[in-house]
Design a protein around this motif. Structure first.
Motif, PDB file in Angstrom:
ATOM      1  N   SER A 176      39.657  25.351  46.686  1.00 21.21           N
ATOM      2  CA  SER A 176      40.643  26.389  46.969  1.00 21.21           C
ATOM      3  C   SER A 176      41.600  26.529  45.796  1.00 21.21           C
ATOM      4  N   GLY A 177      41.823  27.791  45.374  1.00 20.04           N
ATOM      5  CA  GLY A 177      42.713  28.061  44.253  1.00 20.04           C
ATOM      6  C   GLY A 177      42.008  28.297  42.941  1.00 20.04           C
ATOM      7  N   LEU A 178      40.714  28.019  42.858  1.00 18.54           N
ATOM      8  CA  LEU A 178      39.973  28.292  41.618  1.00 18.54           C
ATOM      9  C   LEU A 178      39.933  29.794  41.342  1.00 18.54           C
ATOM     10  N   PHE A 179      39.929  30.147  40.056  1.00 21.13           N
ATOM     11  CA  PHE A 179      39.915  31.547  39.630  1.00 21.13           C
ATOM     12  C   PHE A 179      38.491  32.087  39.665  1.00 21.13           C
ATOM     13  N   THR A 199      32.492  32.479  38.275  1.00 22.90           N
ATOM     14  CA  THR A 199      33.619  31.575  38.084  1.00 22.90           C
ATOM     15  C   THR A 199      33.249  30.543  37.032  1.00 22.90           C
ATOM     16  N   LEU A 238      36.535  34.791  48.305  1.00 21.35           N
ATOM     17  CA  LEU A 238      37.275  35.121  47.086  1.00 21.35           C
ATOM     18  C   LEU A 238      38.278  36.211  47.460  1.00 21.35           C
ATOM     19  N   ARG A 249      35.993  35.997  39.341  1.00 23.96           N
ATOM     20  CA  ARG A 249      35.882  37.418  38.997  1.00 23.96           C
ATOM     21  C   ARG A 249      34.802  38.049  39.871  1.00 23.96           C
ATOM     22  N   THR A 272      39.820  40.464  40.155  1.00 22.96           N
ATOM     23  CA  THR A 272      39.932  39.021  39.991  1.00 22.96           C
ATOM     24  C   THR A 272      40.762  38.451  41.131  1.00 22.96           C
ATOM     25  N   GLY A 273      40.586  37.149  41.377  1.00 19.04           N
ATOM     26  CA  GLY A 273      41.336  36.512  42.451  1.00 19.04           C
ATOM     27  C   GLY A 273      41.082  35.027  42.487  1.00 19.04           C
ATOM     28  N   THR A 274      41.390  34.409  43.607  1.00 22.56           N
ATOM     29  CA  THR A 274      41.230  32.970  43.772  1.00 22.56           C
ATOM     30  C   THR A 274      40.400  32.671  45.012  1.00 22.56           C
ATOM     31  N   PHE A 275      39.735  31.523  44.982  1.00 18.67           N
ATOM     32  CA  PHE A 275      38.892  31.114  46.097  1.00 18.67           C
ATOM     33  C   PHE A 275      39.748  30.480  47.194  1.00 18.67           C
ATOM     34  N   THR A 276      39.333  30.719  48.413  1.00 18.23           N
ATOM     35  CA  THR A 276      39.969  30.120  49.573  1.00 18.23           C
ATOM     36  C   THR A 276      38.905  29.977  50.654  1.00 18.23           C
TER      37      THR A 276
END
Length: 351
Positions: free
Chosen positions: A264-267, A222, A200, A269, A57-61
């Motif tokens: 940017s910052g959205l979670f 997402t 991601l 998977r 899991t992580g965040t979009f950039t």
């Protein structure tokens, strides 16, 4: 002591030894001896063609997310944008008070004027044979140094403001007007309109990091785009651990993303499909013996009559099996039950 006493003591010792011998035999009852034939169950060893997956899991950039900072520290005088604001390339975004830097520039300019006068005077005196060559050369060196001081101070003045390096928007503004910041302190975190594509950023363990290869395919989901899987691939991996999170970062580049659906910052998977680089074996984890830090032992047999103890490398323990990446290349059959009673070279019979 009379004869009867010696006789009684001898009988007591014989009975005690007999009891000990009987107890020893009872304790070892049911355990196979070194020459016993031990019944076992086996399964054929066959390498699989898939190395498995990694869930993360992580965040979009974006691929050009940038932290903007001042070259020289100072008191923030202007902050012309807020979080979420868009901007255009070349637009003024922030500035620090420049009084001190401007004063320093004026001082070095005055020093340059003096150095120019000194050099002209030394050159004239040298032409009149009053000054020596060394004195004229020293004046020339002082003039060159003064020019460099002016150039350095001018550079500092030109970096008291931050202008936008591209069209984009503000992600974070961690400072406010009037705050004192040091050189290199992030003032604005900005990103472009994702013209270069969305990423991601996921965190993985050291073992997962070593198994992931650049170019591995992945699927991303997402909540911002419900019911749809986005195709991606591993575009780069960090070369060191993240000091804040304690994990290794892996960047997945999306092949395509719905317009205006990501920020940017959205979670997000991700499921990363590992590239198959060598054979792997899926075996019951009950067959593992003496596991420690990715190393373990199993028993195999090639003739169905003798057990052989081999070392294996274990890359993962999954729901009902272990993933072995090395040690079983010789083939044969894996012993899946009866292993606790076996030694290297034990005689077996297959149930």
């Amino acid at each position: 002591m009379n004869t009867f006493s010696y006789y009684s003591l001898g009988i007591a010792l014989v009975m005690a030894l007999g009891a000990c011998s009987s107890g020893s035999r009872d304790t070892g009852a049911g355990l196979p001896g070194g020459n016993d034939v031990i019944p076992v169950r086996v399964q054929p060893l066959a390498a699989k063609g898939s190395a498995g997956t990694v869930a993360a899991t992580g965040t979009f950039t974006t691929d050009d997310e940038t932290a903007l900072a001042f070259r020289s520290g100072g008191i923030i005088e202007q902050l012309l944008v807020r979080e979420g604001d868009p901007f255009r390339k070349g637009q003024l975004l922030a500035a620090v008070e420049s009084t001190e830097i401007n004063t320093a520039l004026q001082q070095v300019r005055l020093g340059l004027e003096k150095a120019e006068r000194d050099y002209r005077r030394a050159r004239q005196l040298y032409a009149d044979s009053v000054a020596t060559l060394e004195q004229m050369e020293n004046a020339k060196t002082a003039l060159d140094a003064a020019k460099q001081d002016v150039e350095r101070a001018s550079y500092q003045v030109n970096h008291t403001a931050i202008t936008a390096p591209f069209d984009g928007y503000v992600l974070q503004r961690p400072v406010n007007v009037g705050q004192v910041v040091g050189p290199g302190t992030p003032v604005l975190l900005v990103a472009s309109k994702a013209k270069g594509g969305w990423l991601l950023k996921v965190g993985v363990s050291d073992r997962q990091w070593s198994a992931i290869r650049v170019g591995d395919a992945a699927t991303v989901t997402t909540d911002a785009v419900p019911g749809k899987e986005l195709r991606a691939e591993v575009t780069r991996k960090s070369e060191g651990v993240d000091p804040q999170s304690g994990v290794f970062n892996v960047y997945l580049k999306l092949a395509e993303a719905p317009a205006s659906s990501l920020a940017s910052g959205l979670f997000g998977r991700a499921t990363i499909q590992l590239e198959q680089t060598s054979d792997v074996w899926f075996i019951p984890y009950e067959a593992l013996m003496d596991g420690d830090a990715g190393k373990a032992y199993v028993f195999v047999t090639n003739d169905g009559q003798t057990a052989r103890r081999v070392a294996v490398n274990v890359s993962a323990i999954q729901q009902d099996h272990a993933v072995v990446t090395a040690g079983l290349e010789a083939g044969g059959s894996l012993i899946v039950s009866g292993s606790p009673y076996l030694r290297d070279g034990s005689h077996i019979t297959i149930k």
